[in-house]
Write a protein that holds these residues in place. Structure first.
Motif, PDB file in Angstrom:
ATOM      1  N   ILE A   1     -11.604   9.455   6.058  1.00 26.41           N
ATOM      2  CA  ILE A   1     -10.351   9.770   5.659  1.00 26.41           C
ATOM      3  C   ILE A   1     -10.147  10.629   4.264  1.00 26.41           C
ATOM      4  O   ILE A   1      -9.502  11.639   4.564  1.00 26.41           O
ATOM      5  N   PHE A   2     -10.917  10.223   3.370  1.00 25.22           N
ATOM      6  CA  PHE A   2     -11.042  10.967   2.077  1.00 25.22           C
ATOM      7  C   PHE A   2     -11.754  12.064   2.326  1.00 25.22           C
ATOM      8  O   PHE A   2     -11.305  13.453   1.640  1.00 25.22           O
TER       9      PHE A   2
ATOM     10  N   GLN B   1      -0.675  12.248  11.424  1.00 26.20           N
ATOM     11  CA  GLN B   1      -1.874  12.325  12.298  1.00 26.20           C
ATOM     12  C   GLN B   1      -3.053  11.438  11.456  1.00 26.20           C
ATOM     13  O   GLN B   1      -3.863  10.731  11.858  1.00 26.20           O
ATOM     14  N   LEU B   2      -3.159  11.918  10.042  1.00 30.52           N
ATOM     15  CA  LEU B   2      -4.409  11.320   9.173  1.00 30.52           C
ATOM     16  C   LEU B   2      -4.055   9.989   8.657  1.00 30.52           C
ATOM     17  O   LEU B   2      -4.661   8.896   8.709  1.00 30.52           O
ATOM     18  N   LEU B   3      -2.618  10.049   8.153  1.00 36.62           N
ATOM     19  CA  LEU B   3      -2.416   8.624   7.499  1.00 36.62           C
ATOM     20  C   LEU B   3      -0.861   8.226   7.814  1.00 36.62           C
ATOM     21  O   LEU B   3      -0.090   8.542   6.957  1.00 36.62           O
ATOM     22  N   PRO B   4      -0.642   7.846   8.952  1.00 36.97           N
ATOM     23  CA  PRO B   4       0.805   7.728   9.116  1.00 36.97           C
ATOM     24  C   PRO B   4       1.556   6.790   7.966  1.00 36.97           C
ATOM     25  O   PRO B   4       0.825   5.543   7.764  1.00 36.97           O
TER      26      PRO B   4
ATOM     27  N   LEU C   1      -9.346   2.088   2.354  1.00 37.56           N
ATOM     28  CA  LEU C   1      -9.464   0.924   1.495  1.00 37.56           C
ATOM     29  C   LEU C   1      -9.263  -0.488   1.876  1.00 37.56           C
ATOM     30  O   LEU C   1      -8.537  -0.553   3.017  1.00 37.56           O
ATOM     31  N   VAL C   2      -9.753  -1.317   1.405  1.00 36.47           N
ATOM     32  CA  VAL C   2      -9.459  -2.885   1.925  1.00 36.47           C
ATOM     33  C   VAL C   2      -9.315  -3.823   0.690  1.00 36.47           C
ATOM     34  O   VAL C   2      -9.581  -3.330  -0.448  1.00 36.47           O
ATOM     35  N   ARG C   3      -8.477  -4.619   0.731  1.00 37.79           N
ATOM     36  CA  ARG C   3      -7.929  -5.628  -0.214  1.00 37.79           C
ATOM     37  C   ARG C   3      -9.378  -6.314  -0.724  1.00 37.79           C
ATOM     38  O   ARG C   3      -9.878  -6.916   0.455  1.00 37.79           O
ATOM     39  N   THR C   4      -9.598  -6.777  -1.631  1.00 35.19           N
ATOM     40  CA  THR C   4     -10.778  -7.597  -2.072  1.00 35.19           C
ATOM     41  C   THR C   4     -10.220  -8.924  -2.633  1.00 35.19           C
ATOM     42  O   THR C   4     -11.158  -9.932  -2.905  1.00 35.19           O
ATOM     43  N   ASP C   5      -9.087  -9.355  -2.694  1.00 37.97           N
ATOM     44  CA  ASP C   5      -8.413 -10.394  -3.134  1.00 37.97           C
ATOM     45  C   ASP C   5      -7.673 -11.379  -2.051  1.00 37.97           C
ATOM     46  O   ASP C   5      -7.112 -12.370  -2.416  1.00 37.97           O
TER      47      ASP C   5
ATOM     48  N   LEU D   1      -0.613   4.291  -0.281  1.00 35.07           N
ATOM     49  CA  LEU D   1      -1.747   3.399  -0.511  1.00 35.07           C
ATOM     50  C   LEU D   1      -1.774   2.206   0.894  1.00 35.07           C
ATOM     51  O   LEU D   1      -2.819   1.764   1.251  1.00 35.07           O
ATOM     52  N   GLU D   2      -0.545   1.837   1.181  1.00 36.79           N
ATOM     53  CA  GLU D   2      -0.551   1.040   2.349  1.00 36.79           C
ATOM     54  C   GLU D   2      -1.056   1.649   3.549  1.00 36.79           C
ATOM     55  O   GLU D   2      -1.670   1.057   4.323  1.00 36.79           O
ATOM     56  N   ALA D   3      -0.857   2.986   3.743  1.00 30.17           N
ATOM     57  CA  ALA D   3      -1.703   3.689   4.914  1.00 30.17           C
ATOM     58  C   ALA D   3      -2.966   3.792   4.617  1.00 30.17           C
ATOM     59  O   ALA D   3      -3.543   3.421   5.808  1.00 30.17           O
ATOM     60  N   LEU D   4      -3.469   3.955   3.675  1.00 37.26           N
ATOM     61  CA  LEU D   4      -4.848   3.830   3.300  1.00 37.26           C
ATOM     62  C   LEU D   4      -5.805   2.571   3.713  1.00 37.26           C
ATOM     63  O   LEU D   4      -6.685   2.462   4.394  1.00 37.26           O
ATOM     64  N   VAL D   5      -4.753   1.503   3.439  1.00 37.78           N
ATOM     65  CA  VAL D   5      -5.239   0.087   3.751  1.00 37.78           C
ATOM     66  C   VAL D   5      -5.302  -0.204   5.212  1.00 37.78           C
ATOM     67  O   VAL D   5      -6.133  -0.773   5.826  1.00 37.78           O
TER      68      VAL D   5
END
Length: 247
Positions: free
Chosen positions: A172-173, A242-245, A137-141, A128-132
């Protein structure tokens, strides 16, 4: 007019309180359906005994059963049951480790496991942290990475999800074979849980399940001999670097 009373917490808790039934629920918490013979082995009881436990779990609404040929396969009644098992695990004292096998299994579950049908443990949080970091993904808060918010309830799926698809989401997805425009399922796309072993968020919902299924299908992730435990394969490490370190 029929009135609905308070939830019968005591009955559900009594089902969880029996050690063999608790082991059955833990074994099924990755979302798979398993036969009674395998559940008997996992629970450490005889086949005749497991039948009684499974009947009680079915009557209590915690399990579902499906027939496949001559065999009956049991699964959790839904993700809310898995969330309840995770929540109880969070407030439970660790069992004494009496063997190397138990120690290895506990470590494996902390490292990477499935929470119903999505990835949890240290690997789930890192993903999840790699996706951010990659803006999928982005945090909305205003939060950072997968950090838990102070008022988030522990070890359960959150009623709201402080993430949204980011500018790099399609790329990414898409690289994982996930179609974000697919509307055939009514399940919410983005959900998240507070991971009981890491106390940070991991990705749940339809997207979390799709990511986990993709990693398993590509053999980037594989199931370990211990129920619910998974591990990142060398091929998975290479491609994700390569994609999501990961951190």
């Amino acid at each position: 007019m029929e009135h609905t009373g308070d939830a019968d917490v005591a009955s559900a808790a009594a089902l969880l309180a029996e050690p063999a039934r608790a082991k059955v629920l833990m074994a099924l918490a990755d979302g798979r359906a398993l036969p009674a013979s395998l559940l008997a082995t996992e629970a450490g009881v005889a086949p005749q005994t497991i039948s009684s436990h499974l009947r009680k779990l079915l009557d209590g609404g915690l399990l579902q059963v499906e027939q496949s040929g001559r065999h009956r396969y049991y699964r959790l009644a839904g993700p809310e049951v898995a969330a309840a098992v995770e929540a109880v695990a969070r407030i439970s004292k660790p069992q004494p480790v009496k063997s190397l096998r138990q120690s290895t299994r506990a470590a494996a579950l902390r490292e990477a496991r499935t929470c119903y049908d999505h990835l949890a443990g240290r690997l789930g949080v890192d993903l999840l942290e790699a996706l951010v970091r990659r803006n999928a993904l982005v945090r909305t808060d205003g939060g950072s990475g997968a950090e838990r918010r102070p008022d988030d309830p522990l070890a359960q799926q959150l009623p709201d999800c402080p993430y949204a698809l980011g500018p790099a989401a399609a790329d990414i997805f898409g690289a994982l074979g996930i179609d974000l425009t697919d509307t055939t399922s009514t399940r919410r796309l983005l959900r998240c849980c507070v991971d009981w072993s890491e106390q940070k968020h991991h990705l749940a919902g339809r997207l979390g399940a799709a990511v986990t299924n993709s990693l398993l299908a590509r053999a980037w992730l594989e199931r370990r001999p211990y129920p619910r435990a998974v591990t990142l394969t060398p091929t998975g490490e290479q491609h994700l670097s390569q994609l999501l370190p990961l951190s």
